[in-house]
Design a protein around this motif. Structure first.
Motif, PDB file in Angstrom:
ATOM      1  N   TRP A   1     -92.222  68.559 -21.251  1.00 33.62           N
ATOM      2  CA  TRP A   1     -91.844  68.312 -22.546  1.00 33.62           C
ATOM      3  C   TRP A   1     -90.616  68.879 -23.039  1.00 33.62           C
ATOM      4  N   THR A   2     -90.309  69.978 -22.387  1.00 34.33           N
ATOM      5  CA  THR A   2     -88.757  70.275 -22.724  1.00 34.33           C
ATOM      6  C   THR A   2     -87.859  69.337 -22.152  1.00 34.33           C
ATOM      7  N   TYR A   3     -88.161  68.670 -20.929  1.00 38.41           N
ATOM      8  CA  TYR A   3     -87.251  67.813 -20.551  1.00 38.41           C
ATOM      9  C   TYR A   3     -86.877  66.722 -21.289  1.00 38.41           C
ATOM     10  N   GLY A   4     -88.021  66.059 -21.918  1.00 40.08           N
ATOM     11  CA  GLY A   4     -88.093  65.045 -22.765  1.00 40.08           C
ATOM     12  C   GLY A   4     -87.299  65.532 -24.283  1.00 40.08           C
ATOM     13  N   MET A   5     -87.475  66.479 -24.714  1.00 39.57           N
ATOM     14  CA  MET A   5     -86.865  67.315 -25.772  1.00 39.57           C
ATOM     15  C   MET A   5     -85.395  66.985 -25.716  1.00 39.57           C
ATOM     16  N   LEU A   6     -84.899  67.650 -24.457  1.00 40.62           N
ATOM     17  CA  LEU A   6     -83.445  67.650 -24.260  1.00 40.62           C
ATOM     18  C   LEU A   6     -83.035  66.332 -23.873  1.00 40.62           C
ATOM     19  N   GLU A   7     -83.515  65.416 -23.739  1.00 37.38           N
ATOM     20  CA  GLU A   7     -83.237  64.131 -23.539  1.00 37.38           C
ATOM     21  C   GLU A   7     -82.973  63.499 -24.918  1.00 37.38           C
ATOM     22  N   THR A   8     -83.851  63.816 -25.952  1.00 37.48           N
ATOM     23  CA  THR A   8     -83.853  63.374 -27.197  1.00 37.48           C
ATOM     24  C   THR A   8     -82.625  64.064 -27.924  1.00 37.48           C
ATOM     25  N   ARG A   9     -82.368  65.504 -27.545  1.00 37.06           N
ATOM     26  CA  ARG A   9     -81.310  66.055 -28.124  1.00 37.06           C
ATOM     27  C   ARG A   9     -79.830  65.481 -27.658  1.00 37.06           C
ATOM     28  N   ALA A  10     -79.921  65.091 -26.319  1.00 37.02           N
ATOM     29  CA  ALA A  10     -78.526  64.610 -25.870  1.00 37.02           C
ATOM     30  C   ALA A  10     -78.517  63.320 -26.533  1.00 37.02           C
ATOM     31  N   TRP A  11     -79.516  62.328 -26.809  1.00 34.64           N
ATOM     32  CA  TRP A  11     -79.121  61.459 -27.752  1.00 34.64           C
ATOM     33  C   TRP A  11     -78.768  61.751 -29.257  1.00 34.64           C
ATOM     34  N   GLN A  12     -79.367  62.718 -29.568  1.00 37.94           N
ATOM     35  CA  GLN A  12     -78.889  63.101 -31.090  1.00 37.94           C
ATOM     36  C   GLN A  12     -77.528  63.516 -31.055  1.00 37.94           C
ATOM     37  N   CYS A  13     -77.095  64.273 -30.165  1.00 37.73           N
ATOM     38  CA  CYS A  13     -75.775  64.767 -29.852  1.00 37.73           C
ATOM     39  C   CYS A  13     -74.599  63.664 -29.947  1.00 37.73           C
ATOM     40  N   GLU A  14     -74.859  62.621 -29.226  1.00 39.17           N
ATOM     41  CA  GLU A  14     -73.720  61.614 -29.098  1.00 39.17           C
ATOM     42  C   GLU A  14     -73.891  60.822 -30.579  1.00 39.17           C
ATOM     43  N   ARG A  15     -74.790  61.203 -31.514  1.00 32.66           N
ATOM     44  CA  ARG A  15     -74.907  60.788 -32.607  1.00 32.66           C
ATOM     45  C   ARG A  15     -74.658  61.829 -33.851  1.00 32.66           C
ATOM     46  N   SER A  16     -74.155  62.707 -33.475  1.00 31.48           N
ATOM     47  CA  SER A  16     -73.689  63.996 -34.179  1.00 31.48           C
ATOM     48  C   SER A  16     -72.450  64.256 -34.865  1.00 31.48           C
ATOM     49  N   GLN A  17     -72.083  63.391 -35.798  1.00 36.06           N
ATOM     50  CA  GLN A  17     -70.842  63.253 -36.156  1.00 36.06           C
ATOM     51  C   GLN A  17     -70.537  64.075 -37.532  1.00 36.06           C
ATOM     52  N   LEU A  18     -71.311  64.804 -38.065  1.00 35.52           N
ATOM     53  CA  LEU A  18     -71.101  65.614 -39.360  1.00 35.52           C
ATOM     54  C   LEU A  18     -69.759  66.541 -39.077  1.00 35.52           C
ATOM     55  N   LYS A  19     -69.595  67.004 -37.935  1.00 34.50           N
ATOM     56  CA  LYS A  19     -68.476  67.879 -37.519  1.00 34.50           C
ATOM     57  C   LYS A  19     -67.258  67.297 -37.706  1.00 34.50           C
ATOM     58  N   ASP A  20     -67.208  65.950 -37.342  1.00 37.47           N
ATOM     59  CA  ASP A  20     -66.103  65.064 -37.124  1.00 37.47           C
ATOM     60  C   ASP A  20     -65.484  64.753 -38.668  1.00 37.47           C
ATOM     61  N   VAL A  21     -66.246  65.088 -39.782  1.00 40.12           N
ATOM     62  CA  VAL A  21     -65.727  64.668 -41.014  1.00 40.12           C
ATOM     63  C   VAL A  21     -64.498  65.763 -41.346  1.00 40.12           C
ATOM     64  N   ALA A  22     -64.680  66.781 -40.708  1.00 41.30           N
ATOM     65  CA  ALA A  22     -63.719  67.944 -41.058  1.00 41.30           C
ATOM     66  C   ALA A  22     -62.298  67.465 -40.364  1.00 41.30           C
TER      67      ALA A  22
END
Length: 549
Positions: free
Chosen positions: A401-422
């Motif tokens: 289950w943690t492997y699946g969660m980390l796969e989801t996290r990797a997908w989220q991080c590819e679309r984690s752009q809030l820091k790019d606003v700065a």
């Protein structure tokens, strides 16, 4: 008389470990140490996954914003919020030494997550050291204790719930570490009356736990109930002896410390409790939340979605494990069972009376003890093959289950752009130009990632933001209304409008008068933490007709 004197000596000699057993025990301890080091390494690796790529979400940025105040100022935002102070004091100390970058603050949680894993190993050994066939120095008993200890550590190392806690700059791993250390010394104290060191560590860590997160009060209540039961049982069996005297003295000293510290904090706690009662964000409690929470504790947050009737079987499984621990897990098993069950009972009872405080991540502490309890039960299996097979299967289940969660996290991080606003703001704006963020939820994240934090305001919409949307963290100078913008005389401003926060279609926009014209814009997607969309827009004010620029 002679034979009566020699029988105990003969029995002692017969029970003494042979040279072969001593070598086997030493080998088991070395193997367990090597495995434990490996488990700690895996735990650290999992808790640093995409540690840079993921943007701060609101809870993390609120941690940073709180400690961004000076030592003398920090007390004000803490008391205006709904959490106790110890985590922020500890995080502020950490940031003073290692800086306040996202990597540093997240490493605080990762470090205490790994320390929790190691502490769980020692608590498991402490529990098993006084259980019937698991006592003694024989290689078989030592092997069963050590394998269960490694199993407990590994379960916590790969649990998705614990990994998630270790990935975020929040207070949960500090709380789990304090809870396990406190429980270890409480158990030692209950067994023999305790040493001064046991009581000192138990009382200090227990008080720290209650001031790290308010769910720590429920865990501390479970440990206190266990101590009270141990005192009554010892008094009944042994009378007013040395053990009961030490228990009474230790419990009294611990209560005195907690009462004196909480006497200082209690007025602020009451104000925070009133704030939660009046306006907390949590929905009303329903029993399906219990089933979903138990399911997530044994899998991952992926299951905290649609309810299935089969989830009630998971509740029964968690209850059965707790019951077996309480009845047949020895003294330590009763401690663990109470630490699992009491937080559920108290939080449900409180939530049914008014505002719900039943939140999935708040049960991170209870899950630690549930996994330790499961490892303790596996040690009761006499045959090594089914015992090891069940331990490995349990670790593999949580790891899956943690492997699946980390796969989801990797997908989220590819679309984690809030820091790019700065980053884009750094390209577009001059140092002195004004930025207005549409909501106090996103403001601290934009502020944190900006190299130049001057003139970055939050939109003053004419009414206070709810406390759960960041109002306790705002400095008096940070809200800016459109009228104040107009009066400032600037002719260029950058607006951060936020959409789809909390629900699809939500809009947190800064509406400017008609003379302000949009020059350019860029949009950003955020999928880590709180899903949302952000539009960064540049506006310039056109001069009145017939006027000059």
């Amino acid at each position: 008389m002679t034979s009566g004197a020699t029988i105990p000596a003969a029995e002692e000699a017969a029970q003494a470990p042979t040279a072969h057993q001593k070598r086997s025990g030493a080998f088991a301890r070395i193997a367990a140490t090597v495995l434990l080091i490996g488990v700690a390494g895996v735990a650290l690796w999992l808790r640093t996954d995409h540690i840079v790529e993921a943007s701060y979400w609101f809870d993390e940025s609120s941690s940073w914003k709180t400690i961004s105040f000076g030592w003398g100022e920090m007390f004000t935002p803490i008391t205006r919020n709904v959490h106790p102070p110890f985590f922020y004091l500890a995080l502020k100390s950490w940031a003073t030494l290692f800086g306040d970058a996202p990597v540093s603050l997240r490493m605080f949680s990762a470090t205490f997550g790994v320390l929790t894993v190691l502490a769980a190993y020692w608590l498991t050994l402490e529990i098993l050291a006084n259980i019937g066939s698991l006592q003694g120095d024989s290689s078989r008993a030592a092997g069963r204790r050590l394998s269960a200890g490694v199993c407990a550590a590994a379960l916590l190392a790969v649990s998705a719930m614990q990994v998630q806690a270790g990935l975020n700059a929040r207070m949960y791993t500090l709380g789990t570490f304090l809870a396990v250390v406190c429980a270890t010394h409480v158990l030692r104290a209950a067994r023999t009356g305790g040493t001064v060191r046991d009581w000192a560590v138990a009382s200090v860590t227990g008080t720290m736990l209650t001031l790290t997160h308010y769910y720590g009060l429920f865990t501390a209540a479970a440990l206190g109930l266990f101590l009270l039961g141990s005192f009554v049982f010892t008094l009944w069996r042994q009378g007013w002896c040395g053990t009961t005297k030490r228990l009474a003295a230790g419990m009294g000293a611990s209560a005195w410390l907690a009462a004196n510290v909480w006497g200082l904090w209690l007025p602020y706690f009451e104000a925070q409790r009133g704030q939660v009662t009046d306006s907390y964000w949590t929905p009303s409690f329903n029993w399906q939340q219990l089933a979903r929470t138990c399911t997530v504790m044994l899998s991952s947050k992926e299951w905290y979605g649609p309810f299935g009737e089969w989830m009630w079987w998971v509740v029964w499984l968690c209850g059965l494990v707790s019951l077996v621990l309480f009845l047949w897990g020895g003294r330590g098993g009763r401690l663990v069972a109470l630490a699992v069950v009491v937080p559920f009972v108290v939080s449900i009872a409180y939530s049914l009376q008014g505002r719900s405080v039943f939140v999935l991540r708040y049960f991170t502490f209870a899950q630690v003890f549930l996994l330790i309890g499961w490892a303790v039960l596996t040690a009761r299996i006499h045959w090594w093959f089914p015992r090891v097979a069940i331990q490995i299967a349990s670790i593999a289940w949580l790891g899956y289950w943690t492997y699946g969660m980390l796969e989801t996290r990797a997908w989220q991080c590819e679309r984690s752009q809030l820091k790019d606003v700065a980053d884009v703001l750094e390209e577009w704006r001059d140092d002195s130009e004004t930025v207005i963020v549409g909501t106090a939820v996103v403001h601290p994240t934009v502020l944190h990632y900006s190299a130049n934090r001057q003139n970055i305001f939050v939109f003053d919409r004419g009414r206070p933001y709810p406390h759960y949307q960041g109002s306790p963290l705002l400095r008096d100078s940070e809200p800016l209304s459109v009228q104040e913008l107009e009066e400032s005389g600037v002719d260029r401003v950058y607006i951060v409008d936020v959409y789809d926060l909390y629900r699809k279609g939500s809009r947190f926009e800064v509406r400017l008068p008609d003379e302000w014209k949009q020059v350019r814009q860029r949009w950003f997607e955020e999928r880590h933490g709180q899903p949302l969309r952000v539009f960064l827009r540049e506006y310039r004010r056109e001069p009145p007709e017939g006027g000059s620029a």
